[in-house]
Design a protein around this motif. Structure first.
Motif, PDB file in Angstrom:
ATOM      1  N   THR A  13      76.147 -25.385  75.346  1.00  0.00           N
ATOM      2  CA  THR A  13      75.074 -25.459  76.328  1.00  0.00           C
ATOM      3  C   THR A  13      75.684 -25.844  77.665  1.00  0.00           C
ATOM      4  OG1 THR A  13      73.505 -26.141  74.642  1.00  0.00           O
ATOM      5  CG2 THR A  13      72.885 -26.543  76.926  1.00  0.00           C
ATOM      6  N   LEU A  14      75.512 -24.977  78.645  1.00  0.00           N
ATOM      7  CA  LEU A  14      76.066 -25.209  79.967  1.00  0.00           C
ATOM      8  C   LEU A  14      75.086 -26.011  80.809  1.00  0.00           C
ATOM      9  CD1 LEU A  14      77.320 -21.584  80.626  1.00  0.00           C
ATOM     10  CD2 LEU A  14      78.660 -23.509  79.774  1.00  0.00           C
ATOM     11  N   CYS A  15      75.619 -26.832  81.687  1.00  0.00           N
ATOM     12  CA  CYS A  15      74.805 -27.542  82.656  1.00  0.00           C
ATOM     13  C   CYS A  15      75.510 -27.424  83.996  1.00  0.00           C
ATOM     14  CB  CYS A  15      74.585 -29.000  82.249  1.00  0.00           C
ATOM     15  SG  CYS A  15      76.028 -30.032  82.366  1.00  0.00           S
ATOM     16  N   PRO A  16      74.831 -27.676  85.097  1.00  0.00           N
ATOM     17  CA  PRO A  16      75.472 -27.515  86.401  1.00  0.00           C
ATOM     18  C   PRO A  16      76.794 -28.278  86.529  1.00  0.00           C
ATOM     19  CG  PRO A  16      73.132 -27.839  86.692  1.00  0.00           C
ATOM     20  CD  PRO A  16      73.420 -28.048  85.230  1.00  0.00           C
ATOM     21  N   ALA A  19      79.324 -26.211  83.812  1.00  0.00           N
ATOM     22  CA  ALA A  19      79.345 -24.744  83.692  1.00  0.00           C
ATOM     23  C   ALA A  19      80.653 -24.149  84.203  1.00  0.00           C
ATOM     24  CB  ALA A  19      78.163 -24.135  84.430  1.00  0.00           C
ATOM     25  N   ARG A  23      83.326 -22.314  81.659  1.00  0.00           N
ATOM     26  CA  ARG A  23      83.645 -20.896  81.787  1.00  0.00           C
ATOM     27  C   ARG A  23      85.106 -20.656  82.167  1.00  0.00           C
ATOM     28  NH1 ARG A  23      79.343 -17.605  81.375  1.00  0.00           N
ATOM     29  NH2 ARG A  23      77.303 -18.503  81.683  1.00  0.00           N
ATOM     30  N   PRO A  40      77.762 -18.976  75.057  1.00  0.00           N
ATOM     31  CA  PRO A  40      77.354 -19.928  76.098  1.00  0.00           C
ATOM     32  C   PRO A  40      75.843 -19.797  76.339  1.00  0.00           C
ATOM     33  CG  PRO A  40      79.122 -18.491  76.888  1.00  0.00           C
ATOM     34  CD  PRO A  40      78.612 -17.929  75.598  1.00  0.00           C
ATOM     35  N   ASP A  42      72.787 -21.041  78.838  1.00  0.00           N
ATOM     36  CA  ASP A  42      72.495 -21.644  80.137  1.00  0.00           C
ATOM     37  C   ASP A  42      70.993 -21.874  80.233  1.00  0.00           C
ATOM     38  OD1 ASP A  42      72.369 -22.485  82.751  1.00  0.00           O
ATOM     39  OD2 ASP A  42      73.763 -20.957  83.478  1.00  0.00           O
ATOM     40  N   SER A  44      69.155 -23.172  82.570  1.00  0.00           N
ATOM     41  CA  SER A  44      68.527 -22.976  83.872  1.00  0.00           C
ATOM     42  C   SER A  44      67.901 -21.591  84.020  1.00  0.00           C
ATOM     43  CB  SER A  44      69.538 -23.246  84.991  1.00  0.00           C
ATOM     44  OG  SER A  44      68.939 -23.064  86.238  1.00  0.00           O
ATOM     45  N   SER A  47      69.350 -18.179  79.586  1.00  0.00           N
ATOM     46  CA  SER A  47      70.140 -17.037  79.130  1.00  0.00           C
ATOM     47  C   SER A  47      71.094 -17.436  78.022  1.00  0.00           C
ATOM     48  CB  SER A  47      70.935 -16.435  80.296  1.00  0.00           C
ATOM     49  OG  SER A  47      71.941 -17.319  80.721  1.00  0.00           O
ATOM     50  N   THR A  65      68.091 -12.689  78.097  1.00  0.00           N
ATOM     51  CA  THR A  65      67.396 -13.567  79.031  1.00  0.00           C
ATOM     52  C   THR A  65      65.927 -13.772  78.699  1.00  0.00           C
ATOM     53  OG1 THR A  65      66.989 -11.713  80.515  1.00  0.00           O
ATOM     54  CG2 THR A  65      68.932 -13.057  80.954  1.00  0.00           C
TER      55      THR A  65
END
Length: 87
Positions: A13-16, A19, A23, A40, A42, A44, A47, A65
């Protein structure tokens, strides 16, 4: 402590804050060490990307998405409702 054996798959799980690191650093390491599936997620833009390894690098297989259920390897026999990820 660490493991000598690469996992079959990684779902991150990516976060700001992570991320860019995820990546640029972690994703190539997964391919280099033989991870078979990389997803991955995301939150926000809501996706999910599915990558498959090709010659030590990742090839983007699909970007999803919408909130439609999805079937991806290695869990193609199971329908995964992505809407549950955003709860």
């Amino acid at each position: 402590a660490w493991f000598e054996l690469a996992p079959d798959g990684v779902c991150e799980t990516l976060c700001p804050a992570t991320a860019k690191t995820g990546r640029s650093l972690e994703v190539p390491l997964c391919a280099q060490h033989g991870v078979a599936h990389l997803w991955p997620i995301d939150p926000s833009p809501r996706s999910l990307e599915a990558y498959c390894p090709t010659g030590g690098h990742w090839t983007l297989d699909i970007t999803l998405t919408d909130d439609d259920p999805v079937r991806l390897e290695p869990f193609a026999a199971i329908e995964l409702p992505r809407a549950d990820l955003w709860a």
